[in-house]
Motif scaffolding. Structure first.
Motif, PDB file in Angstrom:
ATOM      1  N   UNK A  40       0.999  -1.012   0.117  1.00 23.78           N
ATOM      2  CA  UNK A  40      -0.068   0.045  -0.010  1.00 23.78           C
ATOM      3  C   UNK A  40       0.926   1.163  -0.010  1.00 23.78           C
ATOM      4  N   UNK A  41       2.020   1.274   0.771  1.00 19.37           N
ATOM      5  CA  UNK A  41       2.801   2.429   0.604  1.00 19.37           C
ATOM      6  C   UNK A  41       3.345   2.854  -0.633  1.00 19.37           C
ATOM      7  N   UNK A  56       1.385  14.334   7.937  1.00 21.14           N
ATOM      8  CA  UNK A  56       2.081  13.165   8.426  1.00 21.14           C
ATOM      9  C   UNK A  56       2.814  12.414   7.294  1.00 21.14           C
ATOM     10  N   UNK A 109      -5.579  11.133  13.148  1.00 23.67           N
ATOM     11  CA  UNK A 109      -4.704  10.641  14.234  1.00 23.67           C
ATOM     12  C   UNK A 109      -5.153  11.677  15.479  1.00 23.67           C
ATOM     13  N   UNK A 166       6.773  11.192   7.350  1.00 23.23           N
ATOM     14  CA  UNK A 166       7.225   9.903   7.281  1.00 23.23           C
ATOM     15  C   UNK A 166       8.129   9.302   6.050  1.00 23.23           C
ATOM     16  N   UNK A 223      -2.022   5.450   8.234  1.00 21.33           N
ATOM     17  CA  UNK A 223      -0.747   5.906   8.331  1.00 21.33           C
ATOM     18  C   UNK A 223       0.098   4.760   7.079  1.00 21.33           C
ATOM     19  N   UNK A 224      -0.541   3.785   6.811  1.00 23.47           N
ATOM     20  CA  UNK A 224       0.315   2.885   5.936  1.00 23.47           C
ATOM     21  C   UNK A 224      -0.025   3.433   4.419  1.00 23.47           C
ATOM     22  N   UNK A 225      -1.362   3.963   4.324  1.00 24.77           N
ATOM     23  CA  UNK A 225      -1.686   4.529   2.991  1.00 24.77           C
ATOM     24  C   UNK A 225      -1.082   5.854   2.895  1.00 24.77           C
ATOM     25  N   UNK A 226      -0.560   6.526   4.041  1.00 26.40           N
ATOM     26  CA  UNK A 226       0.256   7.635   3.679  1.00 26.40           C
ATOM     27  C   UNK A 226       1.773   7.385   3.577  1.00 26.40           C
ATOM     28  N   UNK A 227       1.813   6.402   3.506  1.00 24.98           N
ATOM     29  CA  UNK A 227       3.634   5.793   2.972  1.00 24.98           C
ATOM     30  C   UNK A 227       4.193   5.521   4.319  1.00 24.98           C
ATOM     31  N   UNK A 228       3.884   5.549   5.515  1.00 24.20           N
ATOM     32  CA  UNK A 228       4.517   5.283   6.570  1.00 24.20           C
ATOM     33  C   UNK A 228       4.875   3.623   6.801  1.00 24.20           C
ATOM     34  N   UNK A 229       6.060   3.364   7.018  1.00 17.09           N
ATOM     35  CA  UNK A 229       6.438   2.022   7.354  1.00 17.09           C
ATOM     36  C   UNK A 229       5.725   1.482   8.494  1.00 17.09           C
ATOM     37  N   UNK A 230       5.628   0.167   8.606  1.00 19.36           N
ATOM     38  CA  UNK A 230       5.079  -0.412   9.844  1.00 19.36           C
ATOM     39  C   UNK A 230       5.646   0.031  11.140  1.00 19.36           C
ATOM     40  N   UNK A 252       0.262  13.795   0.051  1.00 20.69           N
ATOM     41  CA  UNK A 252       1.176  12.890  -0.477  1.00 20.69           C
ATOM     42  C   UNK A 252       1.320  13.138  -1.974  1.00 20.69           C
ATOM     43  N   UNK A 269       7.280   3.045  11.777  1.00 25.80           N
ATOM     44  CA  UNK A 269       6.827   4.324  11.909  1.00 25.80           C
ATOM     45  C   UNK A 269       5.171   4.186  12.464  1.00 25.80           C
TER      46      UNK A 269
END
Lengths: 344, 288
Positions: free
Chosen positions: A71-72, A97, A86, A101, B181-188, A153, B190
């Protein structure tokens, strides 16, 4: 970025949520996945996002096979029905956010991140709320923040899962127009899930109507509304009535009476579908005639319930609210536009 | 027409005032007799010979060693249980896998087992007559009657505290925030540090408090594995018993008063947390 869903199947514990679904989504298009609950529309959206893995089939972003991408890596913007903001971060931190990240190599400097987040809050018409927390905002405001966060993003595709589902009717209508404006402004390829047909008809360039894990029909709102491809779509989109009829000698018959509709190419038992407003009252000749079982005024029209053939069939027709026929106890009418589907 | 009686501000579903007062008085009397009175006795006994004697009792080497050991045990057992508790609750709340219900039940096991049994398990496992015993002796590793044994027994007993606190909280919060958070590109990683952990921090703190109180106060399991070597393997609760058996009442109650203070402090912090973050903790079903 165009998205191609290619013969995708998804099973949860052997239960098939999607059967062999294919869908082409054009670049810059605003498309609605519409269906009742359990139709697989959210599953399809989550598959496109990469939040679920397909059991079979592939998903392409442009010419690139994204099926195996995380998904990332897909670079999508996802907006959840319940916002999923959040809660321990301020609005500005929420929006920033996705940029914060990023790995150091691609992360913009802190000042730039703040500037971009502010810009987005202006785009979603929420300037001045940077320092608030999500629980200090109304539902409509939260969903705007969620959209700003997803847009931060710079996603290739924007995916919204019942984005207005948790909001009240007034706010929904407002946000609908607003989402359309944002889409026209940013030009993202946008897919949104809804069970609200009015929302889908008003907002989307194209509809993808789904039922029981299958796509029933894909088309512009007008074509889906005017030319439903299946009994399900006819029943699900807009108001409709249906009657079990019989086609013989080029005429449509209800029981032993012709109803004044010609159907030269069909033969045998069939189901007749028509919309309550697509009718004309008639005084004589072959028609459907019924006894008024009830009537209620809905805004500018009067919705009349008619019992046809005793109490065997009940249909609904619309009259202007001040039409004199609204006082009568018996009415005869002919559908102006209608469709026959094979009897089941 | 019936005689109109003045309305009394009494809810139609509540008991008559007499019954209410009787019930409240009964509850308060019971608490006073069984909770407040013994607690007061601990402090009054500890301070009977004055503050000087109280402090002297705490200053003697055995008491000092017991305090140090107890702090050491808690400092090892609590962080390990925090890590384990967070991992287990994460796994149970956020994933579907086979044996999930079994794992959830297993986590509760230490609550339903007598602490003595919890200690005995390690004696059977590492004692000289066990399978592992000779092997451990050959390599000179001491577990029983040494600090490692006490740590193991303490971890076993305090196993469920953090996990039990977090599982309902995390289940209630669902996976929406993590997916966002994952969809915004954060790693597990993070996602865990920036989203999951802040979401559960108050529940986690609450669990840590309870876990710590139990880790410092555990008697039964520790008594079995410690061997009660004076100044080496006696924790505070064990030392209290030793002092008492040796008729050193002031020393025993002085040390006991420290444990009681810890309990009171835990209670105050717990209440403060509940008062301040009641909403976030509500999902835990009222704790224990």
């Amino acid at each position: 970025m165009d998205v191609r869903v290619d013969h995708v199947r998804k099973e949860f514990d052997r239960f098939a949520a999607l059967h062999d679904v294919s869908l082409d989504i054009g670049s810059g298009e605003l498309i609605a996945l519409l269906g009742p609950s359990g139709s697989g529309k959210t599953t399809l959206l989550r598959l496109i996002a990469g939040l679920e893995r397909p059991t079979a089939g592939r998903i392409f972003f442009g010419d690139e096979d994204a099926s195996e991408k995380s998904v990332q890596a897909r670079n999508i913007g996802f907006v959840f029905q319940h916002y999923a903001l959040f809660r321990h971060m301020t609005i500005l931190e929420n929006v920033a956010f996705g940029l914060k990240v990023r790995p150091r190599a691609t992360r913009p400097p802190a000042g730039e991140i703040r500037r971009r987040a502010r810009e987005l809050l202006e785009l979603v018409q929420l300037p001045g709320l940077e320092k608030r927390y999500p629980n200090q905002l109304s539902g409509g405001q939260r969903q705007r923040v969620a959209l700003a966060r997803a847009l931060a993003i710079e996603p290739k595709v924007l995916l919204l899962d019942e984005p207005f589902g948790a909001l009240d009717a007034q706010v929904r209508r407002e946000l609908r127009k607003w989402l359309r404006d944002i889409h026209d402004h940013t030009g993202h390829t946008t897919v949104f899930v809804t069970h609200d047909q009015e929302e889908a008809l008003e907002l989307a360039d194209r509809l993808c109507v789904m039922s029981q894990g299958r796509i029933e029909q894909v088309g512009t709102p007008d074509s889906v509304y005017d030319h439903p491809a299946s009994p399900f779509v006819f029943g699900f989109i807009g108001e409709s009535s249906q009657l079990p009829v019989n086609v013989e000698r080029g005429d449509v018959w209800l029981g032993d009476r012709p109803i004044g509709i010609a159907a030269p190419e069909k033969q045998g038992d069939a189901r007749l579908f028509f919309r309550p407003h697509d009718i004309e009252l008639v005084e004589d000749g072959a028609a459907l005639s019924g006894v008024v079982a009830g009537s209620r005024r809905v805004g500018g029209t009067r919705r009349v319930e008619l019992d046809i053939g005793g109490a065997a069939h009940r249909v609904e027709i619309d009259l202007p609210f001040d039409h004199p026929a609204g006082e009568r106890t018996q009415l005869a009418f002919r559908p102006k536009r209608w469709r026959l589907f094979p009897a089941t | 027409m019936k005689t109109a009686r003045p309305h009394r501000p009494v809810s139609p579903v509540s008991e008559p005032p007499g019954v209410r007062w009787a019930l409240i008085a009964l509850g308060v009397a019971f608490m006073g007799l069984f909770l407040v009175l013994p607690l007061a006795a601990v402090f009054s006994e500890a301070l009977r010979q004055g503050l000087g004697a109280y402090l002297d009792a705490l200053r003697q080497p055995d008491a000092q060693a017991a305090i140090r050991l107890t702090l050491l045990i808690a400092a090892i057992a609590v962080p390990l249980n925090v890590v384990f508790g967070v991992c287990a609750s994460w796994a149970i709340a956020k994933f579907e896998f086979k044996g999930k219900a079994f794992l959830t039940t297993l986590i509760d096991l230490p609550f339903s087992v007598s602490p003595v049994i919890s200690g005995l398990v390690y004696v059977l496992l590492f004692g000289s007559g066990s399978l592992l015993g000779p092997w451990l002796r050959a390599y000179g590793i001491e577990i029983l009657f040494a600090v490692p044994g006490i740590v193991l027994a303490t971890i076993f007993v305090t196993f469920p505290f953090v996990a039990r606190e977090l599982i309902p909280l995390m289940q209630d919060q669902g996976t929406g925030d993590e997916e966002a958070a994952l969809s915004l590109g954060a790693s597990g990683w993070q996602t865990f540090w920036r989203v999951t952990l802040p979401n559960i921090k108050w529940g986690l703190l609450y669990g840590v408090l309870l876990c710590n109180a139990r880790a410092m106060g555990e008697f039964g399991a520790v008594a079995v594995v410690s061997g009660k070597i004076r100044g080496q393997t006696t924790t505070m609760p064990l030392q209290v018993e030793m002092f008492y058996n040796e008729y050193q009442a002031t020393a025993a109650f002085a040390l006991a008063s420290l444990l009681a203070l810890l309990a009171l402090l835990t209670l105050v912090l717990k209440t403060a947390l509940e008062w301040r973050f009641g909403d976030e903790l509500a999902a835990t079903g009222g704790g224990h």
